[in-house]
Design an enzyme around this catalytic site. Structure first.
Site, PDB file in Angstrom:
ATOM      1  N   THR A  48      -5.413   4.697   9.207  1.00  0.00           N
ATOM      2  CA  THR A  48      -4.076   4.120   9.855  1.00  0.00           C
ATOM      3  C   THR A  48      -4.407   3.284  11.317  1.00  0.00           C
ATOM      4  O   THR A  48      -3.726   2.129  11.299  1.00  0.00           O
ATOM      5  CB  THR A  48      -3.341   5.118  10.317  1.00  0.00           C
ATOM      6  N   THR A  49      -5.297   3.765  11.952  1.00  0.00           N
ATOM      7  CA  THR A  49      -5.426   2.834  13.272  1.00  0.00           C
ATOM      8  C   THR A  49      -5.999   1.517  12.911  1.00  0.00           C
ATOM      9  O   THR A  49      -5.892   0.710  13.811  1.00  0.00           O
ATOM     10  CB  THR A  49      -6.444   3.866  14.245  1.00  0.00           C
ATOM     11  N   TYR A 111       5.090   7.426   0.525  1.00  0.00           N
ATOM     12  CA  TYR A 111       6.451   6.846  -0.084  1.00  0.00           C
ATOM     13  C   TYR A 111       6.712   7.487  -1.335  1.00  0.00           C
ATOM     14  O   TYR A 111       7.787   7.870  -1.711  1.00  0.00           O
ATOM     15  CB  TYR A 111       6.294   5.303  -0.036  1.00  0.00           C
ATOM     16  N   TYR A 137      -6.700  13.541   4.140  1.00  0.00           N
ATOM     17  CA  TYR A 137      -6.137  13.293   5.264  1.00  0.00           C
ATOM     18  C   TYR A 137      -4.778  13.776   4.982  1.00  0.00           C
ATOM     19  O   TYR A 137      -3.890  13.267   4.317  1.00  0.00           O
ATOM     20  CB  TYR A 137      -6.096  11.797   5.548  1.00  0.00           C
ATOM     21  N   ARG A 142       3.581  10.508   8.554  1.00  0.00           N
ATOM     22  CA  ARG A 142       3.477   9.091   8.011  1.00  0.00           C
ATOM     23  C   ARG A 142       3.759   9.168   6.552  1.00  0.00           C
ATOM     24  O   ARG A 142       4.187   8.259   6.071  1.00  0.00           O
ATOM     25  CB  ARG A 142       2.207   8.353   8.279  1.00  0.00           C
ATOM     26  N   LYS A 165      -8.854  16.028   7.474  1.00  0.00           N
ATOM     27  CA  LYS A 165      -8.589  15.358   8.709  1.00  0.00           C
ATOM     28  C   LYS A 165      -7.089  15.960   8.992  1.00  0.00           C
ATOM     29  O   LYS A 165      -6.065  15.562   8.258  1.00  0.00           O
ATOM     30  CB  LYS A 165      -8.608  14.057   8.847  1.00  0.00           C
ATOM     31  N   ILE A 207     -10.751  13.133  14.909  1.00  0.00           N
ATOM     32  CA  ILE A 207     -11.088  11.835  14.639  1.00  0.00           C
ATOM     33  C   ILE A 207      -9.876  11.142  15.540  1.00  0.00           C
ATOM     34  O   ILE A 207      -8.833  11.483  15.333  1.00  0.00           O
ATOM     35  CB  ILE A 207     -10.813  11.588  13.004  1.00  0.00           C
TER      36      ILE A 207
END
Length: 296
Positions: A48-49, A111, A137, A142, A165, A207
């Protein structure tokens, strides 16, 4: 599957961009090398980052390949391979394996809002398609969906599913997962603010977004804890807390990229729909860097 466990401070790398939005690989390669020299124990590319949602597949592939090339075996590289399309995630995971990544980080599909059975089938399909480890993850903030403890335990029965994560910020979760999973299972915090508390709950590392900016300090937190110096780890974490907070004053990675620009690491450009930071947020980020001692 190799019993590879990741620990310490693992940087969730930003993807530097030029002002026109093209990828700035000169800055990126310098950033990767600097991270390793500063003591980062692993690198996570195109999560994402790293703005994975707005990178093309070819760009995604190249970021993974360049990370592995520059790391050159000095630290493990975890490749982001998530998508809300299972077939697309399989393709990304296969590329990660072919490129030489140490593991694939696979986010819960966003989504679509799959059921727990849908999540199970998604991750199992990806794990069946590759031989390198898969790290789940879990980031409900999100993706909306939460990979439940029960589903995590069910997935952990797959030989390739190595760990998770955890970006739930729920510090009861790592304890629950440890009780539910019947094999050694790699648990990494996905929240900088919980890095020490997560270790205390039995986690293995973090992370980190903040380690883009303060890799040596983030690594020092993890090293102090590993050495049994809990008070030292807490003291360094206390020093970092203003930065942890401020790097999420707006949507990640915009604050981290602005901080990187102030430190001369890379430009601040993000791709739309991420907007440039407001003036108020810029002041917060600058002040946090001063408070932590990274900027004069």
């Amino acid at each position: 599957m190799p019993h590879t466990f990741f620990s310490g401070s693992i940087t969730a790398l930003i993807t530097p961009m030029n002002r026109d939005g093209s990828l700035d690989f000169v800055s990126f390669e310098k950033l990767v090398d600097w991270q390793i020299k500063e003591g980062t124990s692993g690198l996570c590319a195109v999560g994402t980052t790293g703005e994975s949602p707005t990178l093309s597949h070819s760009e995604h592939h190249e970021v993974v390949e360049r990370t592995i090339k520059v790391a050159n075996g000095r630290v493990p590289v975890i490749a982001g391979a998530g998508s809300n399309s299972t077939s697309e995630a399989v393709d990304l995971a296969r590329h990660a394996e072919q490129a030489g990544a140490s593991a694939a980080l696979v986010v819960a599909p966003y989504y679509n809002k799959p059921t727990q059975e849908g999540l199970y089938r998604h991750f199992m399909t990806i794990a069946d398609a590759i031989s390198i480890p898969v790290i789940l993850y879990n980031i409900p903030g999100r993706s909306i969906v939460d990979i439940s403890v029960e589903t995590t335990a069910r997935l952990a029965k797959h030989a390739n599913i190595l760990g998770v994560k955890d970006a739930t910020a729920n510090l009861f979760r790592p304890l629950q997962v440890r009780q539910a999973v019947d094999k050694p299972f790699n648990q990494l915090s996905g929240e900088d603010g919980t890095a020490v508390a997560f270790l205390a709950a039995g986690g293995d590392g973090c992370i980190s977004v903040t380690s883009n900016i303060a890799p040596a300090l983030c690594a020092a937190v993890q090293a102090a804890w590993k050495a049994g110096q809990a008070q030292d780890a807490i003291a360094i974490q206390d020093r970092l807390t203003p930065l942890h907070d401020t790097l999420f004053c707006e949507s990640n990675p915009a604050p981290a990229k602005y901080a990187a620009s102030l430190l001369g690491l890379a430009g601040e450009t993000c791709r739309l729909p991420l907007a440039p930071l407001t003036d108020a947020s810029r002041q917060k980020v600058r002040q946090a860097l001063v408070d932590v001692g990274l900027l004069g």
